[in-house]
Write an enzyme that holds these catalytic residues in place. Structure first.
Site, PDB file in Angstrom:
ATOM      1  N   SER A  67       0.836  -1.195   0.000  1.00 55.28           N
ATOM      2  CA  SER A  67       0.000   0.000   0.000  1.00 55.28           C
ATOM      3  C   SER A  67       0.880   1.258   0.000  1.00 55.28           C
ATOM      4  O   SER A  67       1.710   1.435  -0.878  1.00 55.28           O
ATOM      5  CB  SER A  67      -0.955  -0.037   1.192  1.00 55.28           C
ATOM      6  OG  SER A  67      -2.005   0.888   1.040  1.00 55.28           O
ATOM      7  N   ASP A 181      -6.158  -3.564  -2.173  1.00 52.28           N
ATOM      8  CA  ASP A 181      -5.055  -3.190  -1.285  1.00 52.28           C
ATOM      9  C   ASP A 181      -4.362  -4.408  -0.658  1.00 52.28           C
ATOM     10  O   ASP A 181      -5.010  -5.296  -0.104  1.00 52.28           O
ATOM     11  CB  ASP A 181      -5.597  -2.294  -0.175  1.00 52.28           C
ATOM     12  CG  ASP A 181      -4.514  -1.528   0.545  1.00 52.28           C
ATOM     13  OD1 ASP A 181      -3.636  -2.173   1.147  1.00 52.28           O
ATOM     14  OD2 ASP A 181      -4.542  -0.287   0.513  1.00 52.28           O
TER      15      ASP A 181
END
Length: 328
Positions: A67, A181
């Protein structure tokens, strides 16, 4: 007596051989395999951690992230972290809104392409294979629930997939997969960074924070805001006494996800540390795992100098580490 001109080459050769032997037997303790966690805006702290590691003489030979950690890792791997850092200094709320390409849909609120296009003008895209150090970014396959490790292809394609915050950014569809993510499966990818003989495994985790303290500060700010507004005071009187506006669908889901990601990162750290050999001399890739937030806050010393301090978590025990000492 040996001539000085003849002596120097012999000494240089001896030094080179000695250094080679030491590196291969004991390892180069200045070499680091760096892992950067997810953490949203808190991930900007990764920049300070990298700067402190380099200031202390450590050499980052490989890097991996999830991320926001994947974004910072990518900027570092290209050699343009300073450029990105200076650009971030210019970003305020107004500029952030202009970079947000709202496009409400069934699976997202924001497309997430405008910010990537902007970053590409600042730091050009490049194939991961051509980066000067090994790089890895982690995303999650929504259908299988498995993590997807990206070590080839476009750098920004890997970053965009890794930062695809569910329900906020649009998922990335590629190779028949729907990628979201990476923090949902591997927020601190200790097992995905490339390793070199004798290096140190250093993990920077900004996944968790003081939830209670944050909520207390938020409520304090709310009280001040309400106290200064007659309309808000009236609205409070009209609301049921047992209703807490801070506890709603959004805060419930957001806090739940944050807690799960933080706990997953802590479990990864504890598992990794528990698997380390008791003696580093028996392992060719001896590792020291440090979950750290390194700050520029200085601690005074008896000699009048100041030194940065990093807060670490090893085996779940909180401690402070003086960066005058090696992280080994």
């Amino acid at each position: 007596m040996m001539d000085e001109k003849e002596k120097n080459p012999l000494m240089e050769m001896f030094t080179e051989v000695k250094d080679f032997v030491v590196r291969n037997i004991r390892g180069n303790k200045k070499d680091v395999a760096l892992v950067l966690s997810s953490g949203g805006a808190r991930g900007l702290a990764h920049i300070g951690a990298i700067e402190e590691l380099e200031a202390r003489g450590y050499h980052i030979r490989s890097i991996a992230g999830t991320s926001m950690g994947a974004l910072i890792a990518g900027m570092y791997a290209t050699g343009h972290l300073e450029t990105y850092r200076e650009w971030m200094k210019t970003v305020d709320k107004r500029k952030m809104r202009s970079l947000t390409d709202y496009a409400p849909s069934l699976d997202h609120l924001v497309r997430g392409q405008r910010i990537i296009d902007t970053l590409m003008h600042i730091v050009p895209d490049t194939p991961i294979d051509s980066l000067p150090i090994p790089y890895a970014a982690v995303a999650t396959d929504w259908e299988s629930g498995h993590e997807v490790v990206m070590t080839h292809g476009s750098l920004y394609a890997a970053i965009r997939a890794s930062i695809s915050l569910p329900a906020y950014f649009s998922p990335v569809r590629t190779d028949g997969k729907i990628l979201i993510d990476g923090g949902t499966t591997n927020p601190l990818p200790l097992n995905r960074v490339a390793r070199h003989r004798g290096d140190l495994l250093v993990a920077v985790s900004v996944c968790g924070h003081d939830y209670e303290g944050e909520l207390a500060l938020h409520r304090m700010a709310q009280e001040r805001k309400i106290a200064s507004s007659p309309i808000l005071r009236l609205a409070r009187k009209l609301l049921p006494h047992d209703m807490d506006p801070d506890f709603n669908y959004f805060t419930l889901l957001n806090r739940t996800a944050s807690i799960m990601i933080h706990q997953n990162a802590q479990l990864s750290l504890r598992l990794c540390v528990s698997l380390l050999p008791t003696s580093s001399s028996t392992c060719p890739c001896a590792a020291t795992v440090v979950s750290t937030t390194i700050s520029r806050n200085a601690s005074s010393t008896s000699d009048g100098n100041t030194w940065p301090v990093c807060s670490t978590n090893m085996r779940g025990d909180e401690k402070n580490v003086d960066l005058r000492r090696p992280l080994i």
